[in-house]
Structures are given as C-alpha cells and as structure tokens.
Scaffold this motif. Structure first.
Motif, short mmCIF file in Angstrom:
data_model
loop_
_atom_site.label_atom_id
_atom_site.label_comp_id
_atom_site.label_asym_id
_atom_site.label_seq_id
_atom_site.Cartn_x
_atom_site.Cartn_y
_atom_site.Cartn_z
N ILE A 17 0.78 -1.09 -0.02
CA ILE A 17 0.17 -0.17 -0.20
C ILE A 17 0.92 1.26 -0.21
N GLU A 18 0.76 2.16 -0.95
CA GLU A 18 1.41 3.34 -1.09
C GLU A 18 0.49 4.40 -0.78
N PHE A 19 0.77 5.28 0.32
CA PHE A 19 -0.15 6.33 0.79
C PHE A 19 0.72 7.82 0.35
N GLY A 20 0.06 8.71 -0.38
CA GLY A 20 0.46 9.85 -0.77
C GLY A 20 -0.37 10.69 -1.86
N THR A 21 0.17 11.63 -2.54
CA THR A 21 -0.84 12.51 -3.53
C THR A 21 -0.05 12.57 -4.69
N ASP A 22 -0.75 12.94 -5.68
CA ASP A 22 -0.05 12.95 -7.19
C ASP A 22 0.74 14.22 -7.07
N TRP A 23 0.43 15.20 -6.26
CA TRP A 23 1.15 16.54 -6.27
C TRP A 23 2.29 16.70 -5.66
N CYS A 24 2.43 15.74 -4.64
CA CYS A 24 3.55 15.54 -3.46
C CYS A 24 4.72 15.38 -4.29
N GLY A 25 5.86 16.39 -3.91
CA GLY A 25 7.34 16.26 -4.61
C GLY A 25 7.95 15.09 -4.26
N HIS A 26 7.99 14.65 -2.90
CA HIS A 26 8.56 13.28 -2.28
C HIS A 26 7.97 12.30 -3.25
N CYS A 27 6.67 12.41 -3.14
CA CYS A 27 5.95 10.88 -3.90
C CYS A 27 6.31 11.00 -5.36
N GLN A 28 6.66 11.96 -6.09
CA GLN A 28 6.97 12.06 -7.35
C GLN A 28 8.39 11.73 -7.46
N ALA A 29 9.26 12.04 -6.50
CA ALA A 29 10.80 11.38 -6.49
C ALA A 29 10.80 10.13 -6.47
N ALA A 30 9.95 9.34 -5.52
CA ALA A 30 10.00 8.10 -5.41
C ALA A 30 9.63 7.09 -6.69
N GLN A 31 8.70 7.73 -7.42
CA GLN A 31 8.27 6.76 -8.35
C GLN A 31 9.04 5.90 -9.28
N PRO A 32 10.30 6.77 -9.75
CA PRO A 32 11.08 5.88 -10.54
C PRO A 32 11.70 4.54 -9.91
N HIS A 33 11.95 4.93 -8.47
CA HIS A 33 12.50 3.85 -7.53
C HIS A 33 11.23 2.58 -7.42
N LEU A 34 10.21 3.09 -7.37
CA LEU A 34 9.15 2.09 -7.20
C LEU A 34 9.00 1.54 -8.56
N ALA A 35 8.91 2.06 -9.41
CA ALA A 35 8.81 1.22 -10.83
C ALA A 35 9.74 0.23 -11.06
N LYS A 36 11.26 0.61 -10.60
CA LYS A 36 12.27 -0.65 -10.69
C LYS A 36 12.00 -1.47 -9.76
N ALA A 37 11.67 -1.39 -8.73
CA ALA A 37 11.19 -2.51 -7.62
C ALA A 37 10.08 -3.15 -8.18
N PHE A 38 9.18 -2.74 -8.54
CA PHE A 38 8.12 -3.44 -9.00
C PHE A 38 8.17 -4.24 -10.37
N SER A 39 9.22 -3.69 -10.94
CA SER A 39 9.48 -4.29 -12.33
C SER A 39 10.14 -5.78 -11.86
N GLU A 40 10.64 -5.97 -10.92
CA GLU A 40 11.17 -7.32 -10.38
C GLU A 40 10.10 -8.06 -9.61
N HIS A 41 9.14 -7.46 -9.40
CA HIS A 41 7.98 -8.09 -8.52
C HIS A 41 6.55 -7.79 -8.91
N PRO A 42 6.31 -7.82 -10.23
CA PRO A 42 5.28 -7.45 -10.97
C PRO A 42 3.69 -8.22 -10.35
N HIS A 43 3.97 -9.30 -9.74
CA HIS A 43 3.10 -9.98 -9.27
C HIS A 43 2.28 -9.55 -7.98
N LEU A 44 3.17 -8.55 -7.22
CA LEU A 44 2.58 -8.00 -5.96
C LEU A 44 1.32 -7.21 -6.31
N GLN A 45 0.43 -7.35 -5.34
CA GLN A 45 -0.82 -6.33 -5.41
C GLN A 45 -0.09 -5.12 -4.97
N HIS A 46 -0.41 -3.95 -5.44
CA HIS A 46 -0.37 -2.49 -5.23
C HIS A 46 -1.57 -1.78 -5.26
#
Length: 108
Positions: free
Chosen positions: A26-55
C-alpha cells in the motif's frame, strides 16, 4: 499486477485490507507531492522485479480513514503486508533497493 501510476481517492476499509491474502504493497501519498513524485522511478524499478505483487496507491490526507488507521504521517509511506498483516514500512524511500528488500520480505 503492475504498478499503479495514479493515487486513487477510493480506498478499501481497514477490515478489507486486514482480510487480504498474499503480498500487498500500500502506497500512501498524493499526485502533487514532490516526495511522492521523486519516489516513482524507484518504485517502478522495484515493481519491475515483483510484478505479481498487489499494489494499492491510495491518496492520503486529513480525514482519510485508511491512512489514519496506519498512522501515516509523511508521504509517501509504503506499507508492506503479508496476508493483511504489516510486515514492514518505508517512509519516503530514496532508492529502489530498500523497496526491493521490503518486497522480498513479504513474498513467500
């Protein structure tokens, strides 16, 4: 399940989350949050290795009951669940490796 790109205003109840089976992030945040936006590439990379996880990508803020039930204070906050139980939490992750390690901890 692939990584979600936008935060949803619709959130399940805490009872529904507690009843989830398997591994869930579960990822809590908002679309306008700068910290949330900065985390997205890291999340994408991690999820690319775990595509089966419910998000679940849940928009959070004052008066939002699911975020309050998890005592979310800062965004993004990632809650890693196994069978509805919190196993790990990351607040404002700054690298894909820490996210990947937490994902590994909830996968059986």
């Amino acid at each position: 399940m692939a990584m979600l790109s936008n935060y949803s205003e619709q959130a399940p109840s805490r009872a529904e989350v507690d009843a989830y089976q398997g591994a869930t992030v579960i990822e809590f945040g908002t679309d306008w949050c700068g910290h949330c936006q900065a985390a997205q590439p890291h999340l994408a990379k991690a999820f690319s290795e775990h595509p089966h996880l419910q998000h679940l990508k849940i928009e959070d803020g004052p008066g939002r009951p699911l975020g309050r039930s998890f005592r979310v204070k800062l965004w993004p906050t990632l809650i890693f669940l196994r069978d509805g139980e919190e196993i790990e939490r990351l607040v404002r992750p700054q690298d894909a490796e820490s996210i990947r390690q937490a994902m590994n901890n909830i996968v059986r």
